[in-house]
Design a protein around this motif. Structure first.
Motif, PDB file in Angstrom:
ATOM      1  N   ARG A   1      -9.064  82.748  -3.044  1.00 47.40           N
ATOM      2  CA  ARG A   1      -9.859  82.471  -4.252  1.00 47.40           C
ATOM      3  C   ARG A   1      -8.957  82.290  -5.477  1.00 47.40           C
ATOM      4  O   ARG A   1      -9.346  82.633  -6.593  1.00 47.40           O
ATOM      5  CB  ARG A   1     -10.892  83.574  -4.509  1.00 47.40           C
ATOM      6  N   THR A   2      -7.774  81.732  -5.268  1.00 46.54           N
ATOM      7  CA  THR A   2      -6.881  81.401  -6.374  1.00 46.54           C
ATOM      8  C   THR A   2      -6.521  79.921  -6.306  1.00 46.54           C
ATOM      9  O   THR A   2      -6.552  79.306  -5.230  1.00 46.54           O
ATOM     10  CB  THR A   2      -5.578  82.223  -6.333  1.00 46.54           C
TER      11      THR A   2
ATOM     12  N   TRP B   1      -7.421  78.329  -1.499  1.00 45.77           N
ATOM     13  CA  TRP B   1      -8.583  78.832  -2.244  1.00 45.77           C
ATOM     14  C   TRP B   1      -9.536  79.587  -1.332  1.00 45.77           C
ATOM     15  O   TRP B   1     -10.074  80.641  -1.700  1.00 45.77           O
ATOM     16  CB  TRP B   1      -9.332  77.686  -2.931  1.00 45.77           C
TER      17      TRP B   1
ATOM     18  N   CYS C   1     -15.481  76.172  -4.577  1.00 48.51           N
ATOM     19  CA  CYS C   1     -14.157  75.677  -4.933  1.00 48.51           C
ATOM     20  C   CYS C   1     -14.248  74.660  -6.062  1.00 48.51           C
ATOM     21  O   CYS C   1     -13.442  74.681  -6.996  1.00 48.51           O
ATOM     22  CB  CYS C   1     -13.481  75.058  -3.713  1.00 48.51           C
TER      23      CYS C   1
ATOM     24  N   GLU D   1     -12.500  81.332  -9.167  1.00 49.67           N
ATOM     25  CA  GLU D   1     -11.165  81.869  -9.007  1.00 49.67           C
ATOM     26  C   GLU D   1     -11.172  83.382  -9.241  1.00 49.67           C
ATOM     27  O   GLU D   1     -11.860  83.879 -10.116  1.00 49.67           O
ATOM     28  CB  GLU D   1     -10.207  81.217 -10.009  1.00 49.67           C
ATOM     29  N   LYS D   2     -10.422  84.069  -8.441  1.00 47.83           N
ATOM     30  CA  LYS D   2     -10.364  85.535  -8.544  1.00 47.83           C
ATOM     31  C   LYS D   2      -9.822  85.940  -9.908  1.00 47.83           C
ATOM     32  O   LYS D   2      -8.817  85.437 -10.382  1.00 47.83           O
ATOM     33  CB  LYS D   2      -9.445  86.074  -7.441  1.00 47.83           C
TER      34      LYS D   2
ATOM     35  N   SER E   1     -23.382  79.150  -3.293  1.00 42.38           N
ATOM     36  CA  SER E   1     -22.447  79.411  -4.381  1.00 42.38           C
ATOM     37  C   SER E   1     -23.200  79.726  -5.648  1.00 42.38           C
ATOM     38  O   SER E   1     -24.367  79.381  -5.807  1.00 42.38           O
ATOM     39  CB  SER E   1     -21.545  78.178  -4.603  1.00 42.38           C
TER      40      SER E   1
ATOM     41  N   GLU F   1     -19.039  82.927  -8.423  1.00 38.92           N
ATOM     42  CA  GLU F   1     -18.032  82.631  -7.436  1.00 38.92           C
ATOM     43  C   GLU F   1     -17.044  81.647  -8.006  1.00 38.92           C
ATOM     44  O   GLU F   1     -17.406  80.619  -8.541  1.00 38.92           O
ATOM     45  CB  GLU F   1     -18.664  82.015  -6.178  1.00 38.92           C
TER      46      GLU F   1
ATOM     47  N   ALA G   1     -14.719  76.490  -9.255  1.00 40.24           N
ATOM     48  CA  ALA G   1     -13.490  77.186  -9.632  1.00 40.24           C
ATOM     49  C   ALA G   1     -12.478  76.214 -10.229  1.00 40.24           C
ATOM     50  O   ALA G   1     -11.751  76.547 -11.171  1.00 40.24           O
ATOM     51  CB  ALA G   1     -12.894  77.898  -8.415  1.00 40.24           C
TER      52      ALA G   1
END
Length: 253
Positions: A107-108, A103, A139, A250-251, A244, A248, A142
């Motif tokens: 960012r996935t 991540w 994170c 997950e892409k 954060s 911000e 996300a």
């Protein structure tokens, strides 16, 4: 409780002498901008778990996403870790830290076990717990978004064992976004037969929170599940520090 820098065992780490001007002081996390030439120059070996599995990660990136690492690696605080090329993270699982590194760099949160017909929510839950310990708020948020999306797309919810991990004696802290999301998933989705007939036992604390949530629900507004709206999801489940924001996560694909 999150581990503190003083609790890490760095007795086996190799001590090196680093000129102060070549060490990123992490002050940019509080608003100042470092020179571009100071970024992504230093590789840190993070040894994870009892087996001390090594991960090579950019020191500056860890500081940028985690106040935990920013404090532990800041030479101004004079922790032993700040003067070493190795950082021992004994309380973490290597598989979870590897997922966190994924991540941090991409960012996935894509994962073959989460993408399975029966999503392995425990992977995301364990990652959320580690991100909470290391204060990686981006994170955590996300993960909330990804869990909500996965639950809807697969029409699934976490397992009884997952509820024990979250609500059990050594579970996550009360009032956190992860707890609230899991309770809401069960309250809003058609899970009555699942809860009643599953062969495994549900955590008692989870069931108490679920009953309370059901009693307090606004049934006239039942069609609007709170995790399906970005602003509502942020208000209900996200957590934020000064590094954060709801932008911000997950892409986007």
């Amino acid at each position: 409780m999150p581990a503190t820098a003083q609790q890490h065992d760095s007795s086996t780490t190799q001590q090196i002498t680093t000129p102060k001007e070549n060490t990123l002081p992490c002050s940019f996390l509080r608003g100042s901008t470092p020179p571009a030439r100071s970024l992504f120059q230093t590789i840190l070996t993070v040894t994870v778990g009892e087996e001390k599995r090594p991960f090579l990660v950019h020191r500056e990136i860890l500081c940028a996403v985690s106040p935990f690492f920013a404090a532990a690696l800041n030479p101004s605080y004079d922790f032993r870790e700040s003067r070493s090329s190795t950082f021992n993270l004994s309380f973490a699982r290597p598989v979870d830290f590897e997922y966190l590194v994924q991540w941090i760099y991409t960012r996935t949160l894509t994962h073959e076990e989460v993408a399975a017909p029966h999503p392995a929510y425990f992977r995301l839950i364990r990652l959320w717990i580690l991100a909470d310990e290391l204060q990686v708020e981006g994170c955590k948020n996300a993960i909330i978004d990804f869990m909500a999306k996965t639950a809807d797309e697969s029409n699934s919810v976490p397992t009884p064992d997952d509820t024990v991990t979250i609500f059990g004696e050594n579970g996550v802290r009360e009032g956190c976004g992860l707890r609230n999301l899991v309770v809401d998933l069960f309250a809003w989705k058609k899970t009555d037969h699942l809860v009643e007939g599953h062969e495994d036992s549900w955590d008692e604390t989870f069931l108490r929170f679920l009953v309370t949530r059901l009693k307090r629900m606004n049934w006239t507004d039942k069609a609007h599940a709170p995790w399906r709206n970005q602003s509502s999801r942020c208000r209900s489940y996200h957590e934020h520090n000064d590094q954060s924001s709801c932008g911000e996560g997950e892409k986007r694909k």
